[in-house]
Structure formats: C-alpha cells, structure tokens
Design a protein around this motif. Sequence first.
Motif, PDB file in Angstrom:
ATOM      1  N   ALA A  14       0.833  -1.212   0.000  1.00  0.00           N
ATOM      2  CA  ALA A  14       0.000   0.000   0.000  1.00  0.00           C
ATOM      3  C   ALA A  14       0.865   1.259   0.000  1.00  0.00           C
ATOM      4  O   ALA A  14       0.616   2.197  -0.767  1.00  0.00           O
ATOM      5  CB  ALA A  14      -0.935  -0.003   1.202  1.00  0.00           C
ATOM      6  N   VAL A  52       0.943   4.100  -2.945  1.00  0.00           N
ATOM      7  CA  VAL A  52       0.555   5.486  -2.624  1.00  0.00           C
ATOM      8  C   VAL A  52       1.683   6.442  -2.976  1.00  0.00           C
ATOM      9  O   VAL A  52       1.463   7.481  -3.622  1.00  0.00           O
ATOM     10  CB  VAL A  52       0.155   5.611  -1.139  1.00  0.00           C
ATOM     11  CG1 VAL A  52       0.092   7.065  -0.704  1.00  0.00           C
ATOM     12  CG2 VAL A  52      -1.179   4.919  -0.889  1.00  0.00           C
ATOM     13  N   SER A 101       4.745  -5.806  -3.720  1.00  0.00           N
ATOM     14  CA  SER A 101       5.388  -4.525  -3.404  1.00  0.00           C
ATOM     15  C   SER A 101       6.728  -4.384  -4.122  1.00  0.00           C
ATOM     16  O   SER A 101       7.075  -3.299  -4.602  1.00  0.00           O
ATOM     17  CB  SER A 101       5.573  -4.367  -1.893  1.00  0.00           C
ATOM     18  OG  SER A 101       6.400  -5.381  -1.361  1.00  0.00           O
TER      19      SER A 101
END
Length: 163
Positions: free
Chosen positions: A47, A51, A102
Amino acid sequence: MTVVVLAAPTVPVLLAGLWWVVCAVPLAFIDAQVHRLPNVITMPAAAGVFVLLTIGAAVTDRWEPLLSATICAAVATAVFVSTGLVLGRRGMGLGDAKLILSMTALLGWWGWGAAFGAVFLGLLGAGFVGVVLLASGRMRRGDHIPMGPFFVAGAVVMLALLA
C-alpha cells in the motif's frame, strides 16, 4: 538504503523505496526464521509503495512509470498466486506473492526489466543456495527454502544496478 537513494529519480520514488526497504528487511529476517511473511507487514509495504508512486506520478505528471509499475506488480503477483494455488505446499507461498507485489511495483517504476530482473535474481540466488545445501547434505529434497530473503536481495541488487 544507499542504493535506494542513488537509484530514485524523484523524492516520492525515493520515499517509496525507503518505505519498501523498511518493510522488506524485517520480512527477510522473519521469513528466514519462521518461513512466514506476515500480512501485517506485506500489505502495508504494498500500500505504501503504491501510494508514494502515485504521488510521484502526480508530482511529475508522468503517469507511464506508474502504469508500468502497476502492470508489473499485477502480472508478477498473478503468476505467483497461481503457482502457489496450483502447486500447493510444493510451490511458492502466498506470503511470497504479497512480497512480490510490493517489490515488483517499486521496481516496475523503472520498467519490466528491473522488476522481473529482481525476481530472476532472487530465484537464481535461492536455486544456487539450494544446490549447495543439497550437495552438502544440510538439506534434503523436498525441504523448503524461505524465498523472502532472496527476493529482497534480488531487489537490492537490481536497485544497485539502476543506481
């Protein structure tokens, strides 16, 4: 962390890289100890990377690297999840897929070659260590190797090459 600083083209990408390293290093140690990559770290890692890369795209008004990062992460994660589901305990775990999410998102900012190069380096490193452990008798066929440390190392090597 130095390789992230040297490789990052903008401050938001630098922050995304630093965030990933802060999450990935503990993941590598946890995986090496208990063969688990906990959601409490893998999900915030992904996340945060997304972002910060989105902020980077907005600041520079260059959306192509973000699109590349998103596609790389989606493809790599789909492959790892599919492999894990098809092979079960013989394949990669879902924690590995979440780490790949990621990692390939971050490296996908630089393109497909960087993202999949890091995955390849991780697999190559794990394969080499596996062969050495098998040959030395410290491991038997069917034993599992924690992949997290190798994927993190592959990503760090790729970032160093990008720097």
